[in-house]
Enzyme design. Structure first.
Site, PDB file in Angstrom:
ATOM      1  N   PHE A 115       0.779  -1.209  -0.154  1.00  0.00           N
ATOM      2  CA  PHE A 115      -0.074   0.040  -0.162  1.00  0.00           C
ATOM      3  C   PHE A 115       0.990   1.234  -0.126  1.00  0.00           C
ATOM      4  O   PHE A 115       1.952   1.189   0.656  1.00  0.00           O
ATOM      5  CB  PHE A 115      -0.919  -0.049   1.445  1.00  0.00           C
ATOM      6  CG  PHE A 115      -1.917  -1.006   1.550  1.00  0.00           C
ATOM      7  CD1 PHE A 115      -3.246  -1.113   0.723  1.00  0.00           C
ATOM      8  CD2 PHE A 115      -1.639  -2.277   2.273  1.00  0.00           C
ATOM      9  CE1 PHE A 115      -3.865  -1.885   0.781  1.00  0.00           C
ATOM     10  CE2 PHE A 115      -2.479  -3.227   2.384  1.00  0.00           C
ATOM     11  CZ  PHE A 115      -3.822  -3.123   1.619  1.00  0.00           C
ATOM     12  N   ASP A 116       0.362   2.177  -0.972  1.00  0.00           N
ATOM     13  CA  ASP A 116       1.045   3.540  -0.657  1.00  0.00           C
ATOM     14  C   ASP A 116       0.354   4.215   0.558  1.00  0.00           C
ATOM     15  O   ASP A 116      -0.824   3.571   1.110  1.00  0.00           O
ATOM     16  CB  ASP A 116       0.614   4.377  -1.961  1.00  0.00           C
ATOM     17  CG  ASP A 116       1.100   5.815  -1.731  1.00  0.00           C
ATOM     18  OD1 ASP A 116       2.104   6.151  -0.990  1.00  0.00           O
ATOM     19  OD2 ASP A 116       0.371   6.653  -2.273  1.00  0.00           O
TER      20      ASP A 116
END
Length: 312
Positions: free
Chosen positions: A178-179
């Site tokens: 995930f960013d």
């Protein structure tokens, strides 16, 4: 008046309880490579496309971008049920398609050919098929159509745009990257950065250090993933999650870590890139899927063969 959806139940697969399962919906173009067929549809129309699909219904479609992700999700289900055959907190996969059931036979046959445990195939002739996501309890929607993704996000469903690419199927366990901002977290700091630059964003983060960052569009999906991950010890978990963010660890990492702790979200590894390209670290991780809101980061991931999904 919305068109009704036709649902084909896959009787080869044990049906899951959508009230307890983590339901993921994928479109046919996200899970299979249908680029040639899609081009035919755009150039020659629906009838020609349907004829082509019916004529080739026994010819399996090649895997698409989300294919390896779905295979890894199946592996997690297998491991969860090995440790507890009665467990109902598992992944449930359904395919959402704008195909008619007649042209969808090839989709069903392709899934069976690869042994994909897809519980339902939903064929919707309506323009906006995302209206059915909530009724199926979908927590993550992957599509190759930008309008679909935007509609799903507006309906409050975690969603991302999958770009068709050649991907190397990584080995298990399931690895999800995930960013941070505008993906796991809200875009509040991004907005400060746009208005006041890096110095303004750093000052804002320091002032807000004790207050958790707002929720981003993929938070609920990540939380359910984290809940499943907690069923196992860290060493034996079939799920690994990563945070790879453009934030700097020194100036803007503390609030991010405190937010994850406040949420009770277990992240196996966190990388604060300080604006450096994410491609090299993604090459090391080899995730089954990488979620980011920056198209330049998605492009960088695609360049190193990492399956990517854009959160607009």
């Amino acid at each position: 008046m919305a068109e009704p959806e036709s649902i084909v139940i896959n009787t080869n697969v044990k049906q899951k309880d959508p009230s307890t399962a983590l339901v993921i919906a994928v479109t046919t173009r996200a899970i299979f490579n249908l680029e040639e067929e899609h081009k035919l549809y755009l150039e020659k129309g629906k009838e020609e496309y349907t004829r082509h699909q019916q004529a080739n219904q026994d010819k399996p479609l090649p895997p698409g971008t989300a294919f390896a992700f779905i295979q890894a999700v199946q592996y997690v289900n297998k491991k969860i049920l090995e440790s507890n055959p009665a467990e109902r907190d598992v992944f449930d996969i359904l395919v959402l398609s704008n195909n008619s059931p007649e042209s969808g036979v090839r989709i069903i046959n392709s899934a069976k050919h690869y042994g994909l445990e897809i519980s339902k195939f939903c064929f919707v002739s309506d323009e906006d098929s995302t209206q059915y996501l909530k009724s199926h309890g979908v927590e993550l929607f992957l599509s190759a159509d930008r309008t679909d993704v935007c509609n799903a996000l507006q309906r409050g469903v975690s969603a991302a745009l999958v770009f068709q690419q050649e991907v190397q199927a990584p080995s298990t366990p399931l690895r999800v990257v995930f960013d941070g901002d505008a993906v796991l977290f809200s875009d509040e700091t991004d907005q400060i950065f746009q208005e006041q630059g890096l110095e303004g964003a750093v000052q804002y983060e320091r002032a807000m250090e004790a207050i958790p960052i707002g929720e981003g569009p993929l938070k609920s999906f990540a939380m359910h993933l984290g809940k499943m991950r907690k069923k196992f010890g860290q060493e034996k978990s079939p799920i690994r999650t990563y945070l790879v963010t453009a934030r700097s660890g020194r100036d803007m990492g503390v609030r991010a870590i405190k937010t994850l702790r406040e949420w009770g979200l277990p992240i196996d590894e966190a990388f604060f890139m300080d604006g450096a390209p994410k491609g090299p670290i993604l090459t090391q991780i080899q995730p089954h899927i990488f979620f980011d809101d920056g198209l330049h980061n998605i492009q960088g991931a695609q360049n190193v063969g990492v399956p990517s999904a854009w959160v607009p």
